[in-house]
Write a protein that holds these residues in place. Structure first.
Motif, PDB file in Angstrom:
ATOM      1  N   ARG A 133     -43.573 118.884 -31.895  1.00 25.64           N
ATOM      2  CA  ARG A 133     -42.631 118.473 -32.947  1.00 25.64           C
ATOM      3  C   ARG A 133     -41.201 118.906 -32.630  1.00 25.64           C
ATOM      4  O   ARG A 133     -40.343 118.950 -33.510  1.00 25.64           O
ATOM      5  CB  ARG A 133     -43.059 119.082 -34.291  1.00 25.64           C
ATOM      6  CG  ARG A 133     -44.511 118.874 -34.647  1.00 25.64           C
ATOM      7  CD  ARG A 133     -44.768 117.469 -35.124  1.00 25.64           C
ATOM      8  NE  ARG A 133     -44.531 117.340 -36.563  1.00 25.64           N
ATOM      9  CZ  ARG A 133     -44.536 116.178 -37.210  1.00 25.64           C
ATOM     10  NH1 ARG A 133     -44.721 115.058 -36.537  1.00 25.64           N
ATOM     11  NH2 ARG A 133     -44.335 116.134 -38.503  1.00 25.64           N
ATOM     12  N   LEU A 134     -40.940 119.193 -31.374  1.00 27.08           N
ATOM     13  CA  LEU A 134     -39.638 119.751 -30.997  1.00 27.08           C
ATOM     14  C   LEU A 134     -38.469 118.855 -31.372  1.00 27.08           C
ATOM     15  O   LEU A 134     -37.401 119.346 -31.765  1.00 27.08           O
ATOM     16  CB  LEU A 134     -39.593 120.010 -29.485  1.00 27.08           C
ATOM     17  CG  LEU A 134     -40.644 120.945 -28.894  1.00 27.08           C
ATOM     18  CD1 LEU A 134     -40.385 121.118 -27.395  1.00 27.08           C
ATOM     19  CD2 LEU A 134     -40.640 122.285 -29.595  1.00 27.08           C
ATOM     20  N   LYS A 135     -38.655 117.544 -31.262  1.00 24.09           N
ATOM     21  CA  LYS A 135     -37.547 116.608 -31.463  1.00 24.09           C
ATOM     22  C   LYS A 135     -37.492 116.049 -32.885  1.00 24.09           C
ATOM     23  O   LYS A 135     -36.675 115.184 -33.186  1.00 24.09           O
ATOM     24  CB  LYS A 135     -37.642 115.463 -30.458  1.00 24.09           C
ATOM     25  CG  LYS A 135     -37.474 115.924 -29.010  1.00 24.09           C
ATOM     26  CD  LYS A 135     -37.505 114.757 -28.036  1.00 24.09           C
ATOM     27  CE  LYS A 135     -37.316 115.236 -26.592  1.00 24.09           C
ATOM     28  NZ  LYS A 135     -37.342 114.094 -25.633  1.00 24.09           N
ATOM     29  N   HIS A 136     -38.332 116.569 -33.754  1.00 23.27           N
ATOM     30  CA  HIS A 136     -38.347 116.106 -35.141  1.00 23.27           C
ATOM     31  C   HIS A 136     -37.274 116.827 -35.954  1.00 23.27           C
ATOM     32  O   HIS A 136     -37.024 118.019 -35.762  1.00 23.27           O
ATOM     33  CB  HIS A 136     -39.715 116.340 -35.768  1.00 23.27           C
ATOM     34  CG  HIS A 136     -40.777 115.400 -35.270  1.00 23.27           C
ATOM     35  ND1 HIS A 136     -41.269 115.447 -33.987  1.00 23.27           N
ATOM     36  CD2 HIS A 136     -41.431 114.380 -35.889  1.00 23.27           C
ATOM     37  CE1 HIS A 136     -42.190 114.509 -33.828  1.00 23.27           C
ATOM     38  NE2 HIS A 136     -42.302 113.845 -34.965  1.00 23.27           N
ATOM     39  N   TYR A 137     -36.675 116.095 -36.882  1.00 27.12           N
ATOM     40  CA  TYR A 137     -35.682 116.674 -37.786  1.00 27.12           C
ATOM     41  C   TYR A 137     -36.385 117.249 -39.018  1.00 27.12           C
ATOM     42  O   TYR A 137     -37.533 116.884 -39.316  1.00 27.12           O
ATOM     43  CB  TYR A 137     -34.663 115.601 -38.189  1.00 27.12           C
ATOM     44  CG  TYR A 137     -33.782 115.171 -37.039  1.00 27.12           C
ATOM     45  CD1 TYR A 137     -32.599 115.844 -36.749  1.00 27.12           C
ATOM     46  CD2 TYR A 137     -34.150 114.095 -36.224  1.00 27.12           C
ATOM     47  CE1 TYR A 137     -31.798 115.458 -35.666  1.00 27.12           C
ATOM     48  CE2 TYR A 137     -33.358 113.703 -35.143  1.00 27.12           C
ATOM     49  CZ  TYR A 137     -32.180 114.396 -34.877  1.00 27.12           C
ATOM     50  OH  TYR A 137     -31.405 114.017 -33.806  1.00 27.12           O
TER      51      TYR A 137
END
Length: 226
Positions: A133-137
């Motif tokens: 989920r690193l690129k999730h806002y």
């Protein structure tokens, strides 16, 4: 002692006169301890936590963090103490909406000049189960996931002290238990001193000490309960 207070007091001027939020408090917390601060709403728990973390200033008395007296520092110097020694987990997460999970965790490390900020942030997010989920806002994450990002952010500088204000207060029971386990697991792994405000008696009972507040006074210091 890692954390010490001497006659710590907080007063606020109101239209009806002076409101005594905290009566003089003397307190010592050793390195590596886990401490819960409990009490009814309005008892002064969160005020005490903010003063210990240097987020608020006392009306009188002293807070010493690692033998540094916060009252003798200006705001920039207090901010450096927080950056070097303190992590803080807020009940409302306080993630930056325009940054991804990875960027939110990286930010305090980057501000502290850590050249390995991204690597450390990736490792911590992996530890809290968010490697995918690193690129999730933040608005793309559940409440539990946002709190886990907040925990990773708090640990990114490997702080000596972690302060947490109702860390599971906005979470459902199942997610809350997972976050609790994560806090104590990371505490054991890093040796970080954990000081938390909570209404949850079960969570408080997992700590080595319980400090009970009532009407701005420290009324009980129960030790070795974990």
């Amino acid at each position: 002692m890692l954390i010490q207070t001497t006659q710590l007091r907080k007063d606020v001027q109101t239209t009806d006169g002076i409101l005594h939020i905290l009566q003089p408090i003397d307190l010592q917390i050793a390195a590596g301890e886990t401490v819960a601060i409990v009490g009814a709403s309005g008892s002064g728990k969160s005020t005490l936590l903010s003063l210990l973390a240097g987020l608020d200033l006392a009306s009188s008395g002293d807070v010493l963090i690692d033998n540094v007296k916060l009252s003798e520092l200006d705001e920039e110097q207090r901010a450096k103490v927080r950056a070097d020694k303190i992590g803080f987990i807020f009940q409302s997460f306080l993630l930056i909406p325009s940054l991804t999970a990875l960027e939110n965790v990286m930010l305090p490390a980057e501000l502290a000049g850590n050249r390995n900020a991204e690597q450390q942030a990736r490792e911590l997010l992996g530890k809290v189960g968010l490697a995918e989920r690193l690129k999730h806002y933040p608005n793309q994450l559940s409440g539990g996931e946002q709190q886990r990002v907040a925990i990773a952010r708090a640990f990114v500088g490997t702080p000596k002290i972690l302060f947490a204000d109702e860390p599971t207060g906005n979470l459902d029971s199942n997610t809350g238990h997972k976050v609790e386990d994560l806090l104590f697991e990371m505490n054991r792994e890093s040796g970080t001193t954990l000081v938390m405000v909570t209404h949850d008696n079960t969570l408080a009972a997992r700590c080595q000490r319980i400090l009970r507040m009532d009407a701005g006074q420290l009324t009980e210091d129960q030790q070795h309960v974990a």
